[in-house]
Design a protein around this motif. Structure first.
Motif, mmCIF file in Angstrom:
data_model
loop_
_atom_site.group_PDB
_atom_site.id
_atom_site.type_symbol
_atom_site.label_atom_id
_atom_site.label_comp_id
_atom_site.label_asym_id
_atom_site.label_seq_id
_atom_site.Cartn_x
_atom_site.Cartn_y
_atom_site.Cartn_z
ATOM 1 N N LEU A 64 0.860 -1.180 0.000
ATOM 2 C CA LEU A 64 0.000 0.000 0.000
ATOM 3 C C LEU A 64 0.894 1.226 0.000
ATOM 4 C CD1 LEU A 64 -2.771 1.455 0.306
ATOM 5 C CD2 LEU A 64 -2.423 1.332 2.790
ATOM 6 N N VAL A 65 0.654 2.139 -0.936
ATOM 7 C CA VAL A 65 1.385 3.402 -0.997
ATOM 8 C C VAL A 65 0.458 4.502 -0.497
ATOM 9 C CG1 VAL A 65 2.656 5.007 -2.463
ATOM 10 C CG2 VAL A 65 2.679 2.563 -2.992
ATOM 11 N N ILE A 66 0.830 5.139 0.612
ATOM 12 C CA ILE A 66 0.046 6.256 1.145
ATOM 13 C C ILE A 66 0.659 7.555 0.637
ATOM 14 C CG2 ILE A 66 -0.617 7.515 3.222
ATOM 15 C CD1 ILE A 66 -0.930 4.896 4.664
ATOM 16 N N ILE A 67 -0.191 8.377 0.054
ATOM 17 C CA ILE A 67 0.224 9.613 -0.597
ATOM 18 C C ILE A 67 -0.434 10.798 0.101
ATOM 19 C CG2 ILE A 67 0.090 10.948 -2.751
ATOM 20 C CD1 ILE A 67 -0.020 8.205 -4.218
ATOM 21 N N GLY A 68 0.362 11.818 0.393
ATOM 22 C CA GLY A 68 -0.195 13.062 0.909
ATOM 23 C C GLY A 68 -0.551 13.980 -0.241
ATOM 24 N N ALA A 69 -1.816 14.336 -0.355
ATOM 25 C CA ALA A 69 -2.255 15.152 -1.492
ATOM 26 C C ALA A 69 -1.548 16.504 -1.542
ATOM 27 C CB ALA A 69 -3.772 15.364 -1.414
ATOM 28 N N LYS A 70 -1.064 16.988 -0.372
ATOM 29 C CA LYS A 70 -0.413 18.298 -0.307
ATOM 30 C C LYS A 70 1.073 18.168 0.040
ATOM 31 C CE LYS A 70 -4.785 20.190 1.464
ATOM 32 N NZ LYS A 70 -5.445 20.777 2.665
#
Length: 258
Positions: free
Chosen positions: A204-210
Motif C-alpha cells: 500500500l502506498v500512502i500519498i499526501g495530497a499536499k
C-alpha cells in the motif's frame, strides 16, 4: 530495550501482544519512534508493534557518516533478528518508506504486507542534500527545524495544532547532527526507481495530497512500478500520520488485515 547491531546500540520497543502478528515501523529523517504514538492505541489491538530509532536518530547509536540505504535496511532486519521474528508486516514513512523499498527488493521473505507512506524511490538533485548537510554542519539542527516543520505540515495545521508542532519541533532539534548528515547521504545516493519493480509482496502506498517533499507523483510512480500496489491518498502534507492520525491508522489497519 537496547539491542546491538554490528557493535552499535539501538533503541527498540515492542507494544501489544507478543503472540500477535508483528508490525515493524520505520521512522522518517529527523524523527524517532515517537512519531508513531498516535497510531499505537489502534494498532496494538491487532499487532505486536515493533518500533526502533533509526541509526543516528533518537536514542540509537550515532555512527560516523556516510550511511547507505543498504545499511539502514540491514538495521531493520537486525531488529527483527534480535527479537526472533522471521516475518513481519512493515510500515515506514519518508526515509522509513525508502528502507521498506530496500527490504521489498532484498529481503522479501522477511515481510508480509508493506505500507510505504509519503516516500519516493529517488530524491534528487544531489545539490539539495548537499545543501541540507552543509546547513546541519554550519548551523546545527536549529537551522533546519523551521524549514522542516514548514515542509512537513501546511500552515493551517501548524496554526491549529501548536502542541503537536512543539512536539515535532523538539523531535527535530534532538536529532544528532551526524545522524542527520549520514541519513541525508543515504537518501542522496539512493535510486530505487528500477529495483522496486522486483517487489512482489502486497504493498500500500500512502500519498499526501499536499506533500511538497515526496510529491503525489512520487507515490504514483512507486505504485505504478510495484506490481499490484494499491494507493491511498490522504488530505495531508508530508508527515501524514501526525496530520491525519485516524485516517492514516485506519488505512494501514484495513490494508494489513485485508
Amino acid at each position: 530495550m537496547r539491542i546491538e547491531i554490528d557493535g552499535a546500540a539501538f533503541e527498540v520497543r515492542s507494544d501489544g501482544p507478543e503472540t500477535a502478528p508483528a508490525l515493524l515501523l520505520s521512522n522518517s529523517l529527523s524523527s524517532d519512534m515517537t512519531m508513531w504514538e498516535d497510531q499505537l492505541p489502534l494498532w496494538t489491538r491487532h499487532f505486536r508493534v515493533i518500533r526502533y530509532d533509526q541509526r543516528g536518530h533518537g536514542l540509537s547509536a550515532v555512527t560516523a557518516p556516510p550511511y547507505t540505504m543498504e545499511r539502514l535496511g540491514r538495521d531493520a532486519l537486525a531488529v527483527l533478528d534480535a527479537l526472533g521474528i522471521q516475518r513481519a508486516h512493515f510500515c515506514g514513512l519518508s526515509m522509513g518508506g525508502m528502507v521498506g523499498m530496500w527490504l521489498l527488493t532484498h529481503a522479501p521473505d522477511r515481510l508480509d504486507r508493506a505500507v510505504l507512506a509519503n516516500t519516493a524511490p529517488y530524491m534528487g538533485p544531489t545539490s539539495l542534500w548537499d545543501g541540507r548537510i552543509a546547513a546541519a554542519e554550519n548551523g546545527g539542527m536549529e537551522s533546519l527545524a523551521e524549514p522542516t516543520i514548514t515542509r512537513w505540515f501546511p500552515q493551517s495545521f501548524r496554526e491549529a495544532a501548536p502542541e503537536t508542532m512543539a512536539r515535532m519541533r523538539a523531535m527535530i532539534l534532538r536529532t544528532p547532527v551526524d545522524g542527520y548528515r549520514g541519513s541525508c547521504m543515504a537518501i542522496r545516493d539512493m535510486d530505487q526507481r528500477e529495483s522496486i519493480a522486483m517487489a512482489h509482496n502486497p504493498v500500500l502506498v500512502i500519498i499526501g495530497a499536499k506533500d511538497p517533499a515526496t510529491t503525489p507523483a512520487d507515490g504514483e510512480l512507486i505504485a505504478a512500478t510495484i506490481p499490484g500496489a494499491r494507493t491511498q491518498v490522504l488530505d495531508a502534507a508530508h508527515i501524514s500520520n501526525v496530520e491525519q492520525p485516524e485516517a492514516f491508522g485506519t488505512a494501514v489497519l484495513d490494508f494489513l488485515r485485508g
